[in-house]
Design an enzyme around this catalytic site. Structure first.
Site: not given
Length: 488
Positions: A134, A188, A191, A195
């Site tokens: 990221s 991820k 994540h 976001e």
């Protein structure tokens, strides 16, 4: 002599992310071989390596030459489009690789694809890592957040490289061994779901300040810049301030006002919401942000709906909601509402990670995940240090909402939060992320919910039974018969 000329690591897939990560690795002192099917990309990377500091990058033009140019045990990173291109790339390389060599997939891959590839690699004696990366193009070049999962041996083979290449924060590099299987990709993915939530909440803060508060882009840039000095300090708040400052080159005013209000997406947000549903974990803020992206795509329908509903007598309530508004107070309220909503969104993401970790026995370390997100990545924020400390205080924390520190902050901010949501509702401005977060908070903190009525309905029409609060066991009642008897 031969090994001195060999590269320490290889990277294949030289779109901008791949080029930048390769140059970052080389800049940290690790000689790297690069390969791309389209050879012009190899030349482009070599040119950049010279310009950006005579970096130790070697270009290779065939899969065989690429693999053989790397010292044993070989480690290669692949950064190609997720899905079948990854399988094709692995096929092209693995025939030249030897037992003990490692493949690291750095794409946004569905975690089960990684788990399948780990098994396939093992059959050939190869080690495999699925690694979330990221930070976008800038992060790849200067220090991303890295989330590698899979073979621990594979991680140990490249730990020295990843530790130097990752973003550096005061408590270490933004990389850690996540866990076995597809855990790196899964982390991820979550994540990215978080976001989505963050971006949605920021856009709602903007909507309320602009349309109810009547603030100009110039004022908004100042406000977000100010917010970035306090509890909301983060990459997304910082770039939002920058966006409001950019003038349009084709006409007067700022560029942000000329951008079509349709949001694109790649799929990781959808995966997050699907996984939450599979695991029976409530993630309403993340789900709301996804729904908003879908609705934003219906631009023509929305333009038509505005017209039809106006003709049906719909009035614009924004004017009456914003008359006599105290701007300074509104700005402060919105700041607090944004922060409280964010806590709920992160709590949902962390609870999804916990549920998956239990299901797969990954033993995820939530404090460590918060730590590696403090730098390099898109959701990097000062507030992640607080999340790290919350999980250090109590690794078995049921929810961030009940961490003593965060609980205090939620209680302090709930008045402002309710004012903002109430104001938005009265003005007819949708704030689905803030509303979802608030509803999540209000549901989670109540010892008793109206779920008793829903369970009674289920028992009436489906004989699903129910439990009682005052005695053990499962019960079924002939509701309709008893209700009719009681009527007589």
């Amino acid at each position: 002599m031969e090994s001195a000329a060999l590269s320490r690591i290889g990277l294949a897939g030289l779109a901008v992310m791949g080029q930048n990560l390769a140059l970052n690795i080389a800049e940290k002192g690790f000689p790297i071989s690069v390969y791309n099917r389209t050879t012009t990309k190899v030349d482009e990377t070599l040119d950049r390596a010279i310009i950006e500091g005579k970096l130790p990058v070697t270009g290779q033009y065939s899969p065989r030459d690429f693999i053989l140019s790397i010292q044993r045990p070989r480690s290669i990173i692949i950064l190609v489009k997720a899905g079948s291109p990854v399988d094709q790339t692995i096929d092209a390389f693995s025939q030249y690789m030897e037992p003990g060599d490692t493949i690291i997939d750095g794409g946004n891959e569905w975690y089960l694809n990684t788990e399948r590839r780990i098994v396939e690699a093992e059959k050939k004696g190869l080690l495999y890592l699925g690694m979330g990366v990221s930070g976008g193009e800038e992060g790849a070049r200067n220090g991303p957040s890295l989330m590698p999962g899979g073979s621990l041996q594979a991680y140990d083979n490249v730990k020295d490289i990843l530790g130097k290449v990752a973003a550096q924060v005061e408590d270490g590099p933004c990389v850690t061994y996540i866990g076995e299987g597809g855990s790196g990709n899964f982390v991820k993915m979550v994540h990215n779901g978080i976001e989505y939530g963050d971006m949605q909440l920021i856009s709602e803060a903007y909507d309320v300040l602009k349309n109810v508060g009547g603030l100009s882009n110039e004022e908004l840039a100042e406000i977000f810049s100010e917010w970035n000095k306090g509890e909301l300090e983060s990459f997304l708040v910082e770039i939002t301030s920058d966006i409001f400052r950019v003038k349009d080159e084709f006409s007067d005013g700022e560029l942000v006002d000329k951008i079509l209000d349709k949001t694109g997406m790649k799929g990781t947000g959808k995966w997050t919401v699907q996984q939450a549903a599979e695991l029976s974990v409530a993630a309403p803020t993340i789900a709301a942000s996804l729904d908003c992206r879908y609705l934003s795509g219906l631009k023509d329908e929305r333009v038509n709906a505005e017209k039809v509903l106006r003709e049906a007598g719909m009035k614009d309530e924004i004017g009456s909601a914003s008359s006599g508004i105290d701007k300074k107070r509104l700005v402060d309220d919105v700041r607090q509402a944004l922060y409280a909503s964010k806590i709920c969104s992160y709590a949902q993401g962390m609870n999804l990670l916990r549920a998956k970790s239990l299901e797969k026995s990954w033993n995820l370390n939530f404090g460590e995940l918060a730590r590696i997100w403090k730098g390099g990545c898109i959701i990097r924020a000062v507030f992640l240090d607080r999340i790290k400390k919350a999980y250090q205080r109590n690794p078995d924390l049921a929810s961030l909402v009940v961490d003593p520190e965060f609980a205090k902050e939620m209680v302090q901010r709930q008045g402002a939060w309710r004012r903002v949501v109430g104001l938005a509702v009265a003005a007819g401005i949708s704030t689905p992320g803030m509303c979802a977060s608030l509803a999540y908070f209000d549901t989670y903190r109540r010892a008793r919910l109206p779920a008793n009525l829903v369970q009674a309905q289920r028992d009436l029409f489906g004989a699903h039974t129910y439990e009682r609060t005052d005695r053990p066991g499962a019960y079924h009642t002939e509701w309709t018969k008893l209700a009719r008897n009681n009527n007589h």
